[in-house]
Design a protein around this motif. Structure first.
Motif, PDB file in Angstrom:
ATOM      1  N   ALA A 197      -3.267  18.761   0.987  1.00  0.00           N
ATOM      2  CA  ALA A 197      -3.650  17.626   1.813  1.00  0.00           C
ATOM      3  C   ALA A 197      -3.150  16.466   0.916  1.00  0.00           C
ATOM      4  CB  ALA A 197      -5.202  17.597   1.613  1.00  0.00           C
ATOM      5  N   GLY A 198      -1.727  15.921   1.457  1.00  0.00           N
ATOM      6  CA  GLY A 198      -1.094  14.986   0.620  1.00  0.00           C
ATOM      7  C   GLY A 198      -0.220  14.059   1.475  1.00  0.00           C
ATOM      8  N   LEU A 199       0.171  13.029   0.888  1.00  0.00           N
ATOM      9  CA  LEU A 199       1.143  11.974   1.346  1.00  0.00           C
ATOM     10  C   LEU A 199       2.290  11.852   0.555  1.00  0.00           C
ATOM     11  CD1 LEU A 199      -1.207   8.947   2.336  1.00  0.00           C
ATOM     12  CD2 LEU A 199      -0.335  10.802   4.043  1.00  0.00           C
ATOM     13  N   ILE A 200       3.514  11.594   1.000  1.00  0.00           N
ATOM     14  CA  ILE A 200       4.646  11.701   0.286  1.00  0.00           C
ATOM     15  C   ILE A 200       5.211  10.179   0.474  1.00  0.00           C
ATOM     16  CG2 ILE A 200       7.075  12.535  -0.026  1.00  0.00           C
ATOM     17  CD1 ILE A 200       6.013  15.048   1.824  1.00  0.00           C
ATOM     18  N   VAL A 201       5.380   9.474  -0.651  1.00  0.00           N
ATOM     19  CA  VAL A 201       6.177   8.151  -0.463  1.00  0.00           C
ATOM     20  C   VAL A 201       7.493   8.407  -1.114  1.00  0.00           C
ATOM     21  CG1 VAL A 201       5.926   5.831  -1.437  1.00  0.00           C
ATOM     22  CG2 VAL A 201       3.783   7.062  -0.945  1.00  0.00           C
ATOM     23  N   ASN A 202       8.379   8.027  -0.527  1.00  0.00           N
ATOM     24  CA  ASN A 202       9.887   8.041  -0.715  1.00  0.00           C
ATOM     25  C   ASN A 202      10.527   6.854  -0.034  1.00  0.00           C
ATOM     26  OD1 ASN A 202      12.526   9.212  -1.111  1.00  0.00           O
ATOM     27  ND2 ASN A 202      12.213  10.960   0.453  1.00  0.00           N
ATOM     28  N   GLN A 203      11.176   6.204  -1.380  1.00  0.00           N
ATOM     29  CA  GLN A 203      12.075   5.083  -1.094  1.00  0.00           C
ATOM     30  C   GLN A 203      13.419   5.551  -0.605  1.00  0.00           C
ATOM     31  OE1 GLN A 203      11.177   1.495  -3.911  1.00  0.00           O
ATOM     32  NE2 GLN A 203      10.994   3.335  -5.142  1.00  0.00           N
ATOM     33  N   MET A 204      13.967   4.695   0.404  1.00  0.00           N
ATOM     34  CA  MET A 204      15.372   4.993   0.941  1.00  0.00           C
ATOM     35  C   MET A 204      16.410   4.043   0.454  1.00  0.00           C
ATOM     36  SD  MET A 204      13.748   5.670   4.993  1.00  0.00           S
ATOM     37  CE  MET A 204      13.992   3.680   5.382  1.00  0.00           C
TER      38      MET A 204
END
Length: 275
Positions: A197-204
């Motif tokens: 149960a998570g979110l991924i934060v990924n800079q592009m």
């Protein structure tokens, strides 16, 4: 009972299976409706409708790949979806074409007995002070006007108001575990098992900055893009909305999850098809 069917666009094999399933459901005294594109391919305009009306159905069957499933999910809005995979990666489609008729009949019988079992998969959505975006199963992207040289800007990322990073980048991608194997993976983000149960934060394409971050799904992620003519918010690669520079775009859990019918997808078997 009413079942909606969506077949992958311009795929004769998907259309043929849709026709077969429709005939099987007719024999079982189940009313069938197709999305408008599938109905046109089958010359069945009499039972065609917008996919946005599939929330009126009791079950939706998606035939094709994950893109077709995402299209069906946008209209289902809580109606259980059974995904039939036609040989693509298929992180959302657990049923093969050879077993599709039996699988659909099993779900119909279970529904009639009041025993239909579903798995809920979270979605996320973007919001500002003025609007709420369309829910996404895979990811929400907040970026400059375009990717690449001259298209990005200064991007600030906050988690529950606390600064995580700020700097030059094309944009930021916030993904669900379901979407970790999609756009996020192509941006060198981590794979996350769907049971997390998570979110991924990924800079592009960040010029410098922090690595991708995985955090609990109940956090609020705020992305702010400046030094651009305008920013763009994209839901699952389809729905796009322009916002003014400096607008705080909040990304978090959507109100309604997607409900999956049928057997669970084997995550590791699906990963093997990525090669």
């Amino acid at each position: 009972m009413e079942v909606g069917i969506v077949a992958q666009r311009d795929n004769d094999r998907a259309a043929a299976l849709a026709r077969t399933l429709g005939a099987r459901l007719d024999e079982s005294d189940v009313r069938t409706r197709f999305d408008a594109t599938t109905a046109a391919a089958l010359d069945r305009a009499d039972v065609g409708c917008s996919v946005d009306r599939f929330d009126e159905c009791d079950l939706v069957v998606s035939i094709g790949g994950d893109g077709t499933f995402l299209f069906a999910a946008r209209g289902a809005n809580g109606t259980p979806i059974l995904g039939v995979n036609l040989g693509e990666v298929g992180f959302l489609n657990a049923v093969g074409p050879d077993e599709a008729e039996r699988a659909v009949q099993r779900e119909v019988d279970a529904y009639r007995r009041g025993e239909l079992s579903v798995q809920e998969v979270p979605r996320i959505a973007a919001r500002t002070d003025d609007w709420v975006g369309e829910p996404a199963m895979n990811e929400v992207v907040v970026q400059g006007p375009r990717r690449g040289r001259g298209g990005g800007g200064r991007v600030e990322v906050r988690v529950d108001g606390a600064l995580y990073d700020a700097g030059e980048a094309d944009g930021v991608l916030v993904a669900t575990p379901t979407g970790s194997s999609a756009y996020n993976l192509s941006e060198r983000g981590p794979l996350v098992h769907p049971e997390v149960a998570g979110l991924i934060v990924n800079q592009m394409a960040a010029r410098e900055g922090m690595p991708p971050l995985v955090l609990a799904s109940d956090h609020d992620v705020t992305v702010t893009v400046t030094d651009v003519d305008y920013a763009v918010v994209v839901s699952d690669g389809r729905t796009k909305r322009e916002v003014e520079p400096g607008t705080d775009v909040h990304v978090g859990l959507a109100d309604r999850p997607v409900r999956l019918a049928g057997p669970a997808v084997d995550f590791f078997e699906a990963l093997g098809k990525l090669d």
